[in-house]
Write an enzyme that holds these catalytic residues in place. Sequence first.
Site, PDB file in Angstrom:
ATOM      1  N   LYS A  64       0.813  -1.226   0.000  1.00  0.00           N
ATOM      2  CA  LYS A  64       0.000   0.000   0.000  1.00  0.00           C
ATOM      3  C   LYS A  64       0.851   1.284   0.000  1.00  0.00           C
ATOM      4  O   LYS A  64       0.443   2.287  -0.567  1.00  0.00           O
ATOM      5  CB  LYS A  64      -0.953   0.004   1.200  1.00  0.00           C
ATOM      6  N   ASP A 100     -10.000   1.992   2.372  1.00  0.00           N
ATOM      7  CA  ASP A 100     -10.036   1.174   3.604  1.00  0.00           C
ATOM      8  C   ASP A 100     -10.704   1.939   4.745  1.00  0.00           C
ATOM      9  O   ASP A 100     -11.615   1.430   5.404  1.00  0.00           O
ATOM     10  CB  ASP A 100      -8.609   0.838   4.069  1.00  0.00           C
ATOM     11  N   GLY A 123      -1.017  -0.428  14.082  1.00  0.00           N
ATOM     12  CA  GLY A 123      -0.316  -0.659  12.814  1.00  0.00           C
ATOM     13  C   GLY A 123      -0.861   0.192  11.678  1.00  0.00           C
ATOM     14  O   GLY A 123      -1.478   1.237  11.914  1.00  0.00           O
TER      15      GLY A 123
HETATM   16  P1  NDP Z   1       0.359  -4.124  10.910  1.00  0.00           P
HETATM   17  O1  NDP Z   1       1.333  -5.206  10.656  1.00  0.00           O
HETATM   18  O2  NDP Z   1       0.616  -2.782  10.353  1.00  0.00           O
HETATM   19  O3  NDP Z   1       0.181  -3.952  12.530  1.00  0.00           O
HETATM   20  C1  NDP Z   1       0.006  -5.073  13.342  1.00  0.00           C
HETATM   21  C2  NDP Z   1      -0.488  -4.622  14.720  1.00  0.00           C
HETATM   22  O4  NDP Z   1      -0.905  -5.812  15.424  1.00  0.00           O
HETATM   23  C3  NDP Z   1       0.536  -3.943  15.596  1.00  0.00           C
HETATM   24  O5  NDP Z   1      -0.086  -2.941  16.360  1.00  0.00           O
HETATM   25  C4  NDP Z   1       1.051  -5.089  16.502  1.00  0.00           C
HETATM   26  O6  NDP Z   1       1.482  -4.666  17.766  1.00  0.00           O
HETATM   27  C5  NDP Z   1      -0.234  -5.872  16.682  1.00  0.00           C
HETATM   28  N1  NDP Z   1      -0.020  -7.285  16.992  1.00  0.00           N
HETATM   29  C6  NDP Z   1       0.502  -8.246  16.197  1.00  0.00           C
HETATM   30  N2  NDP Z   1       0.496  -9.444  16.835  1.00  0.00           N
HETATM   31  C7  NDP Z   1      -0.044  -9.215  18.050  1.00  0.00           C
HETATM   32  C8  NDP Z   1      -0.333 -10.068  19.171  1.00  0.00           C
HETATM   33  N3  NDP Z   1      -0.053 -11.371  19.156  1.00  0.00           N
HETATM   34  N4  NDP Z   1      -0.908  -9.508  20.264  1.00  0.00           N
HETATM   35  C9  NDP Z   1      -1.218  -8.188  20.281  1.00  0.00           C
HETATM   36  N5  NDP Z   1      -0.948  -7.335  19.266  1.00  0.00           N
HETATM   37  C10 NDP Z   1      -0.385  -7.849  18.163  1.00  0.00           C
HETATM   38  O7  NDP Z   1      -1.058  -4.704  10.456  1.00  0.00           O
HETATM   39  P2  NDP Z   1      -2.233  -4.036   9.607  1.00  0.00           P
HETATM   40  O8  NDP Z   1      -2.679  -2.793  10.286  1.00  0.00           O
HETATM   41  O9  NDP Z   1      -1.845  -3.962   8.182  1.00  0.00           O
HETATM   42  O10 NDP Z   1      -3.377  -5.173   9.729  1.00  0.00           O
HETATM   43  C11 NDP Z   1      -3.942  -5.501  10.960  1.00  0.00           C
HETATM   44  C12 NDP Z   1      -5.037  -6.530  10.741  1.00  0.00           C
HETATM   45  O11 NDP Z   1      -6.114  -5.969  10.001  1.00  0.00           O
HETATM   46  C13 NDP Z   1      -4.596  -7.761   9.962  1.00  0.00           C
HETATM   47  O12 NDP Z   1      -5.109  -8.881  10.642  1.00  0.00           O
HETATM   48  C14 NDP Z   1      -5.259  -7.592   8.608  1.00  0.00           C
HETATM   49  O13 NDP Z   1      -5.589  -8.847   8.039  1.00  0.00           O
HETATM   50  C15 NDP Z   1      -6.531  -6.836   8.964  1.00  0.00           C
HETATM   51  N6  NDP Z   1      -7.102  -6.019   7.864  1.00  0.00           N
HETATM   52  C16 NDP Z   1      -8.398  -6.248   7.435  1.00  0.00           C
HETATM   53  C17 NDP Z   1      -8.974  -5.479   6.432  1.00  0.00           C
HETATM   54  C18 NDP Z   1     -10.381  -5.744   5.956  1.00  0.00           C
HETATM   55  O14 NDP Z   1     -10.777  -5.268   4.887  1.00  0.00           O
HETATM   56  N7  NDP Z   1     -11.160  -6.457   6.696  1.00  0.00           N
HETATM   57  C19 NDP Z   1      -8.226  -4.371   5.780  1.00  0.00           C
HETATM   58  C20 NDP Z   1      -6.888  -4.189   6.323  1.00  0.00           C
HETATM   59  C21 NDP Z   1      -6.354  -4.995   7.320  1.00  0.00           C
HETATM   60  P3  NDP Z   1       3.058  -4.373  18.098  1.00  0.00           P
HETATM   61  O15 NDP Z   1       3.283  -2.926  17.751  1.00  0.00           O
HETATM   62  O16 NDP Z   1       3.180  -4.633  19.543  1.00  0.00           O
HETATM   63  O17 NDP Z   1       3.874  -5.307  17.256  1.00  0.00           O
END
Ligand code: NDP
Length: 263
Positions: A64, A100, A123
Site C-alpha cells: 500500500k 479502507d 499498525g
Molecule cells: P500491521 O502489521 O501494520 O500492525 C500489526 C499490529 O498488530 C501492531 O499494532 C502489533 O502490535 C499488533 N499485533 C501483532 N500481533 C499481536 C499479538 N499477538 N498480540 C497483540 N498485538 C499484536 O497490520 P495491519 O494494520 O496492516 O493489519 C492488521 C489486521 O487488520 C490484519 O489482521 C489484517 O488482516 C486486517 N485487515 C483487514 C482489512 C479488511 O478489509 N477487513 C483491511 C486491512 C487490514 P506491536 O506494535 O506490539 O507489534
Amino acid sequence: MPKKFAIFGNPVEHSLSPKMHNCAFIELGFDGIYKQILLEDGVKLKDTFLKEDLTGANITVPHKERAYEVSDILDPFAKKVGAVNTLVLKDNKLYGYNTDAPGFLKSIEKFENIKTILILGAGGTVSSTSDILKESGYSVTILNRSKERLQQFIKSGFECYSWEEFEPKEYDLIVNMTSAGLSDNNLPAPKDILDKTLSTTKAAIDIIYGKETPFLKLAKEYNLPNFDGKEMLIQQGVLAFDYFTEHKYDLKEVEKIMREALN
Ligand code: NDP
C-alpha cells in the site's frame, strides 16, 4: 474488449476481492474482468499494472505504501494517510485512493449510539482509520502491545496506552485492528483487560475475516453485537468499484451484490 482489473498483494490467493468485483461486473452488465496478481517485489507494481493493461487495481499488504509512491495524482485523503489501496488509470495517469478507512467508517454505522471507541493495535490500518474516525466525531483511544508504534499517535493527539499503562474504562465500541488471531489463536490484549472492557462495552468488531478469532469468540460470550472484517472488506470494495466504474452505479445495489457474492 473488457476492462481489466486486479488485486496486487503477497500473499493474495486468499483475497475475496475478485469474487466481489466480478459478481458486480456481471450483475450490473459492466464489461470488466478482475483477477489476482501475486506481487513479490513492490518495485514492479507500476510496470506490472501497465504491462497487464489494467484500468484499475486494489492493493493489499504489503504494497500500500508503494502504491502511494507510484500514484501520479493522490486523492487528498490518501495523501494524508500515506497509503493507497485503489489505483485507477485515467489519461495515462495513475490516480491513488484509500477506501479502507472510509469503508471502515461506513461499516460502523451499523451500530447506533457509538461515541467512544477503543482500538486494539497501532499498525497500518490504525494509521489510516484513526484520523477519519476522529474527524467524524468519535473519541478514539488506542491500546497497543508495544510502546514504539504508539509514538506517531501520541504526536497526533490521541489518547494512547501500552498494555502495562492501561486502566480499563467504559467504551461504546472495541475494535481489534491487530493481526492477533489472523494466523494464530492469540487474543489481541491480555485476557483481564479484555474481560474488563468487553463487560462494559456496547459492541465489538474484529477486522480479521474468514475465521472466528479468539477476540470475536470472547465478544460473543459477552453477548455483544459484533461483526468481523467482511463488513469492512465489502465497504472498501464498494467504494473502489465506484472509482473503477466512474461513479455510474447505485452503491446500495453494488453493496447488495458484493454481500451476496460473499455469502
Ligand atoms: P500491521 O502489521 O501494520 O500492525 C500489526 C499490529 O498488530 C501492531 O499494532 C502489533 O502490535 C499488533 N499485533 C501483532 N500481533 C499481536 C499479538 N499477538 N498480540 C497483540 N498485538 C499484536 O497490520 P495491519 O494494520 O496492516 O493489519 C492488521 C489486521 O487488520 C490484519 O489482521 C489484517 O488482516 C486486517 N485487515 C483487514 C482489512 C479488511 O478489509 N477487513 C483491511 C486491512 C487490514 P506491536 O506494535 O506490539 O507489534
